[in-house]
Design a protein around this motif. Structure first.
Motif, PDB file in Angstrom:
ATOM      1  N   SER A   1       2.323  11.322 -21.081  1.00  0.00           N
ATOM      2  CA  SER A   1       1.930   9.918 -20.939  1.00  0.00           C
ATOM      3  C   SER A   1       2.991   8.989 -21.529  1.00  0.00           C
ATOM      4  CB  SER A   1       0.587   9.681 -21.649  1.00  0.00           C
ATOM      5  OG  SER A   1      -0.439  10.434 -21.031  1.00  0.00           O
ATOM      6  N   SER A   2       3.664   9.421 -22.583  1.00  0.00           N
ATOM      7  CA  SER A   2       4.687   8.576 -23.200  1.00  0.00           C
ATOM      8  C   SER A   2       5.834   8.318 -22.236  1.00  0.00           C
ATOM      9  CB  SER A   2       5.210   9.232 -24.478  1.00  0.00           C
ATOM     10  OG  SER A   2       5.737  10.531 -24.208  1.00  0.00           O
ATOM     11  N   GLY A   3       6.380   9.372 -21.651  1.00  0.00           N
ATOM     12  CA  GLY A   3       7.493   9.212 -20.722  1.00  0.00           C
ATOM     13  C   GLY A   3       7.114   8.423 -19.491  1.00  0.00           C
ATOM     14  N   THR A   4       5.890   8.631 -19.011  1.00  0.00           N
ATOM     15  CA  THR A   4       5.426   7.920 -17.816  1.00  0.00           C
ATOM     16  C   THR A   4       5.377   6.423 -18.060  1.00  0.00           C
ATOM     17  OG1 THR A   4       4.110   9.832 -17.132  1.00  0.00           O
ATOM     18  CG2 THR A   4       3.546   7.693 -16.156  1.00  0.00           C
ATOM     19  N   PHE A   5       4.787   6.018 -19.178  1.00  0.00           N
ATOM     20  CA  PHE A   5       4.689   4.582 -19.451  1.00  0.00           C
ATOM     21  C   PHE A   5       6.032   3.974 -19.840  1.00  0.00           C
ATOM     22  CE2 PHE A   5       0.122   5.444 -19.574  1.00  0.00           C
ATOM     23  CZ  PHE A   5      -0.354   4.340 -18.874  1.00  0.00           C
TER      24      PHE A   5
ATOM     25  N   TRP B   1       0.813  -1.208   0.000  1.00  0.00           N
ATOM     26  CA  TRP B   1       0.000   0.000   0.000  1.00  0.00           C
ATOM     27  C   TRP B   1       0.849   1.262   0.000  1.00  0.00           C
ATOM     28  CZ3 TRP B   1      -4.399  -0.341  -1.974  1.00  0.00           C
ATOM     29  CH2 TRP B   1      -5.174  -1.490  -1.812  1.00  0.00           C
ATOM     30  N   VAL B   2       2.071   1.190   0.542  1.00  0.00           N
ATOM     31  CA  VAL B   2       3.002   2.309   0.372  1.00  0.00           C
ATOM     32  C   VAL B   2       3.308   2.481  -1.111  1.00  0.00           C
ATOM     33  CG1 VAL B   2       5.360   3.121   0.786  1.00  0.00           C
ATOM     34  CG2 VAL B   2       4.039   2.145   2.661  1.00  0.00           C
ATOM     35  N   GLY B   3       3.535   1.349  -1.798  1.00  0.00           N
ATOM     36  CA  GLY B   3       3.753   1.395  -3.236  1.00  0.00           C
ATOM     37  C   GLY B   3       2.564   1.984  -3.962  1.00  0.00           C
ATOM     38  N   CYS B   4       1.352   1.607  -3.539  1.00  0.00           N
ATOM     39  CA  CYS B   4       0.133   2.132  -4.164  1.00  0.00           C
ATOM     40  C   CYS B   4       0.016   3.637  -3.936  1.00  0.00           C
ATOM     41  CB  CYS B   4      -1.083   1.404  -3.603  1.00  0.00           C
ATOM     42  SG  CYS B   4      -2.641   1.862  -4.397  1.00  0.00           S
ATOM     43  N   CYS B   5       0.310   4.086  -2.705  1.00  0.00           N
ATOM     44  CA  CYS B   5       0.235   5.516  -2.387  1.00  0.00           C
ATOM     45  C   CYS B   5       1.219   6.317  -3.232  1.00  0.00           C
ATOM     46  CB  CYS B   5       0.531   5.744  -0.902  1.00  0.00           C
ATOM     47  SG  CYS B   5      -0.832   5.345   0.200  1.00  0.00           S
ATOM     48  N   THR B   6       2.468   5.854  -3.277  1.00  0.00           N
ATOM     49  CA  THR B   6       3.474   6.594  -4.036  1.00  0.00           C
ATOM     50  C   THR B   6       3.159   6.576  -5.526  1.00  0.00           C
ATOM     51  OG1 THR B   6       4.868   4.585  -4.025  1.00  0.00           O
ATOM     52  CG2 THR B   6       5.302   6.241  -2.336  1.00  0.00           C
ATOM     53  N   LEU B   7       2.626   5.471  -6.005  1.00  0.00           N
ATOM     54  CA  LEU B   7       2.223   5.404  -7.414  1.00  0.00           C
ATOM     55  C   LEU B   7       1.110   6.404  -7.689  1.00  0.00           C
ATOM     56  CD1 LEU B   7       2.484   3.608 -10.125  1.00  0.00           C
ATOM     57  CD2 LEU B   7       0.385   2.530  -9.294  1.00  0.00           C
ATOM     58  N   THR B   8       0.103   6.422  -6.810  1.00  0.00           N
ATOM     59  CA  THR B   8      -1.048   7.305  -6.995  1.00  0.00           C
ATOM     60  C   THR B   8      -0.642   8.772  -6.921  1.00  0.00           C
ATOM     61  OG1 THR B   8      -2.487   5.623  -6.020  1.00  0.00           O
ATOM     62  CG2 THR B   8      -3.360   7.857  -6.148  1.00  0.00           C
ATOM     63  N   PHE B   9       0.233   9.088  -5.954  1.00  0.00           N
ATOM     64  CA  PHE B   9       0.669  10.476  -5.805  1.00  0.00           C
ATOM     65  C   PHE B   9       1.553  10.923  -6.962  1.00  0.00           C
ATOM     66  CE2 PHE B   9      -0.055  10.054  -1.076  1.00  0.00           C
ATOM     67  CZ  PHE B   9      -1.058  11.014  -1.029  1.00  0.00           C
ATOM     68  N   SER B  10       2.390  10.004  -7.454  1.00  0.00           N
ATOM     69  CA  SER B  10       3.402  10.403  -8.432  1.00  0.00           C
ATOM     70  C   SER B  10       2.861  10.485  -9.854  1.00  0.00           C
ATOM     71  CB  SER B  10       4.576   9.410  -8.405  1.00  0.00           C
ATOM     72  OG  SER B  10       4.170   8.118  -8.818  1.00  0.00           O
ATOM     73  N   PHE B  11       1.801   9.747 -10.178  1.00  0.00           N
ATOM     74  CA  PHE B  11       1.341   9.708 -11.561  1.00  0.00           C
ATOM     75  C   PHE B  11       0.965  11.086 -12.108  1.00  0.00           C
ATOM     76  CE2 PHE B  11      -2.056   9.403 -14.729  1.00  0.00           C
ATOM     77  CZ  PHE B  11      -1.400   8.691 -15.723  1.00  0.00           C
ATOM     78  N   PRO B  12       0.161  11.901 -11.401  1.00  0.00           N
ATOM     79  CA  PRO B  12      -0.187  13.206 -11.986  1.00  0.00           C
ATOM     80  C   PRO B  12       1.038  14.065 -12.271  1.00  0.00           C
ATOM     81  CG  PRO B  12      -1.628  12.690 -10.142  1.00  0.00           C
ATOM     82  CD  PRO B  12      -0.526  11.680 -10.117  1.00  0.00           C
ATOM     83  N   SER B  13       2.006  14.067 -11.354  1.00  0.00           N
ATOM     84  CA  SER B  13       3.212  14.875 -11.547  1.00  0.00           C
ATOM     85  C   SER B  13       4.055  14.334 -12.690  1.00  0.00           C
ATOM     86  CB  SER B  13       4.040  14.909 -10.248  1.00  0.00           C
ATOM     87  OG  SER B  13       3.306  15.491  -9.205  1.00  0.00           O
ATOM     88  N   MET B  14       4.223  13.005 -12.734  1.00  0.00           N
ATOM     89  CA  MET B  14       4.987  12.398 -13.817  1.00  0.00           C
ATOM     90  C   MET B  14       4.311  12.640 -15.160  1.00  0.00           C
ATOM     91  SD  MET B  14       6.049   8.754 -12.063  1.00  0.00           S
ATOM     92  CE  MET B  14       6.557   8.047 -13.642  1.00  0.00           C
ATOM     93  N   ASN B  15       2.990  12.512 -15.173  1.00  0.00           N
ATOM     94  CA  ASN B  15       2.241  12.687 -16.414  1.00  0.00           C
ATOM     95  C   ASN B  15       2.345  14.120 -16.910  1.00  0.00           C
ATOM     96  OD1 ASN B  15       0.634  11.299 -18.355  1.00  0.00           O
ATOM     97  ND2 ASN B  15      -1.191  12.321 -17.581  1.00  0.00           N
ATOM     98  N   ALA B  16       2.344  15.066 -15.952  1.00  0.00           N
ATOM     99  CA  ALA B  16       2.451  16.477 -16.328  1.00  0.00           C
ATOM    100  C   ALA B  16       3.863  16.821 -16.798  1.00  0.00           C
ATOM    101  CB  ALA B  16       2.063  17.362 -15.149  1.00  0.00           C
ATOM    102  N   ALA B  17       4.865  16.243 -16.148  1.00  0.00           N
ATOM    103  CA  ALA B  17       6.254  16.588 -16.465  1.00  0.00           C
ATOM    104  C   ALA B  17       6.790  15.833 -17.673  1.00  0.00           C
ATOM    105  CB  ALA B  17       7.142  16.321 -15.248  1.00  0.00           C
ATOM    106  N   LEU B  18       6.429  14.555 -17.779  1.00  0.00           N
ATOM    107  CA  LEU B  18       7.009  13.702 -18.819  1.00  0.00           C
ATOM    108  C   LEU B  18       6.032  13.363 -19.944  1.00  0.00           C
ATOM    109  CD1 LEU B  18       8.840  11.168 -16.460  1.00  0.00           C
ATOM    110  CD2 LEU B  18       9.791  13.218 -17.537  1.00  0.00           C
TER     111      LEU B  18
END
Length: 446
Positions: free
Chosen positions: A406-410, A387-404
């Motif tokens: 969808s291509s960079g994120t995947f 669930w720590v992994g789930c939390c960090t994944l959930t928190f990080s996706f919007p920032s990663m998606n905005a910065a990188l």
């Protein structure tokens, strides 16, 4: 009904797995309600408040997983399953009832605690009451109920969400639609609560507490397996931090975190962003989400039949390698601005691979690899890490998606899967067909 019959084993495993059904529903329902409760609470323009609403249940998961192991070893597996059912019921009613944003989040937190407890206890209980020849299939039953819960939430969300192109319907969605999405969980939660009183305590827990054996050991369990178990439980109790358990603990922690950081679960939590990025409107998004849910269920059925034939190790490697290639392709398609049906096919393929590999096999391995005397706290520790992994994944996706994008994120998720493939190739054991006690002898350092 005889306690030693195979039908009784299926019955008690199915009741325990209802915790997975509610886990899946409670975890995913918020994704469909998200566009509407954000307007109701006036947080559509506040990323911070949106993040709080999406994450309070995940924080509850961490708390539930953290206390589940110690509580299960002290009070037993059965009372904890009943407690999870109560928490699910309270959360389902409260989340849809409250008009205050703080109370809404408190109700979500309570449901999250239920998820944390159920996710740690259900697979562990099933593993402890199931004979070795069918243990993988029985633990995978828990994953099957999780994906059924996910599909149930997706269908309920689609049926309740009225056509958003009509203002009157949109107003109903904002005022009432999202509430009924949460309230729909109440019926299965109350059924789980009632059924939890009909199952016996885990025989492993009873032996650990030096109580009389419950008599629920099945005809399929051999005398040697019984002897091995009693020998294991009578040995000196060791701390989870002991050097002899270190290797298997790190293996469990890696498997748990990787199940989240393989990236598949962002498709459920951020379906709106993923499918609108692929060119779909909100109404089309709901249809695409249900398609992914159907694929999720269908390929989890495949896992029920392959996990005892192909083995855990093979399926984990297929999952890591397969998702790595799919995400590499998906990221490339986002980079090339591919839209429409091709993107849906890639997402459905990713869900399908995950559903028959990493989804069910992770829980099976976590329930199998730890010795009896530390399984409760070890399972809870790994579930907490998950669930720590789930939390960090959930928190990080919007920032990663905005910065990188969808291509960079995947592409990053693809890299994670490839690294995991190498690790699993070198470290993941095969556990199919072996008793829990034989696995202890093989995996625990002497």
């Amino acid at each position: 009904m005889q306690h030693n019959s195979k039908s009784f084993v299926y019955f008690i495993c199915s009741v325990s797995a209802m915790g997975g059904l509610l886990f899946g529903y409670d975890w995913v329902v918020i994704g469909g309600a998200k566009p509407f409760y954000e307007l109701f609470f006036g947080i559509s323009d506040s990323p911070v408040m949106q993040g709080i609403a999406m994450s309070t249940a995940l924080v509850g998961c961490l708390v539930g997983a953290m206390v589940a192991g110690t509580a299960a070893d002290r009070y037993g597996r059965k009372p904890l399953l009943t407690t999870a059912a109560v928490l699910f019921t309270v959360s389902a009613i409260g989340t849809g009832l409250f008009n205050d944003f703080t109370l809404f989040n408190i109700a979500r937190f309570i449901g999250g605690v239920g998820i944390g407890v159920a996710s740690a206890l259900a697979p562990m209980y099933i593993a402890e009451v199931s004979p070795a020849p069918i243990r993988g299939r029985m633990v995978s039953l828990n994953q099957m109920t999780i994906v059924l819960g996910i599909l149930g939430a997706q269908i309920v969300n689609m049926l309740l969400a009225r056509d958003t192109s009509i203002d009157e319907n949109m107003m109903w969605n904002v005022e009432w639609g999202w509430r009924w999405m949460f309230w729909a969980e109440t019926l299965p939660a109350m059924l789980f609560l009632v059924m939890s009183f009909l199952i016996p305590e885990s025989p492993v827990y009873l032996v650990i507490k030096r109580k009389e054996k419950s008599g629920m050991w099945k005809e399929e369990s051999s005398a040697s397996e019984m002897t091995e178990q009693n020998d294991s439980l009578s040995s000196i109790h060791s701390s989870l931090s002991s050097k002899k358990f270190r290797k298997v603990l790190w293996l469990g922690l890696f498997i748990a975190v990787f199940q989240q950081w393989c990236g598949t679960n962002v498709i459920f939590n951020y379906a709106q962003e993923i499918f609108t990025g692929a060119g779909y409107d909100v109404d089309g998004m709901f249809i695409d989400i249900v398609i992914t849910g159907i694929a999720n269920v269908a390929f989890t059925f495949v896992a029920l039949y392959t996990i005892e034939k192909w083995g855990r190790r093979t399926l984990m490697l297929i999952g890591a390698g397969g998702l790595g290639l799919i995400y590499l392709t998906l990221g490339t398609c986002y980079f090339l601005e591919v839209k429409g049906f091709v993107m849906v096919c890639l997402v459905v393929t990713a869900i399908s691979v995950y559903a028959m590999t990493l989804g069910p096999v992770t829980w099976t391995l976590l329930a199998e690899i730890f010795p009896n005397r530390i399984r409760g706290v070890a399972m809870a520790t790994c579930t907490f890490a998950l669930w720590v992994g789930c939390c960090t994944l959930t928190f990080s996706f919007p920032s990663m998606n905005a910065a990188l994008g969808s291509s960079g994120t995947f592409w990053i998720y693809s890299g994670i899967c490839m690294v995991a493939f190498i690790f699993l190739w070198n470290r993941c054991p095969e556990t199919k067909g072996k008793s829990l006690e034989v696995l202890e002898q093989e995996l625990v350092e002497k």
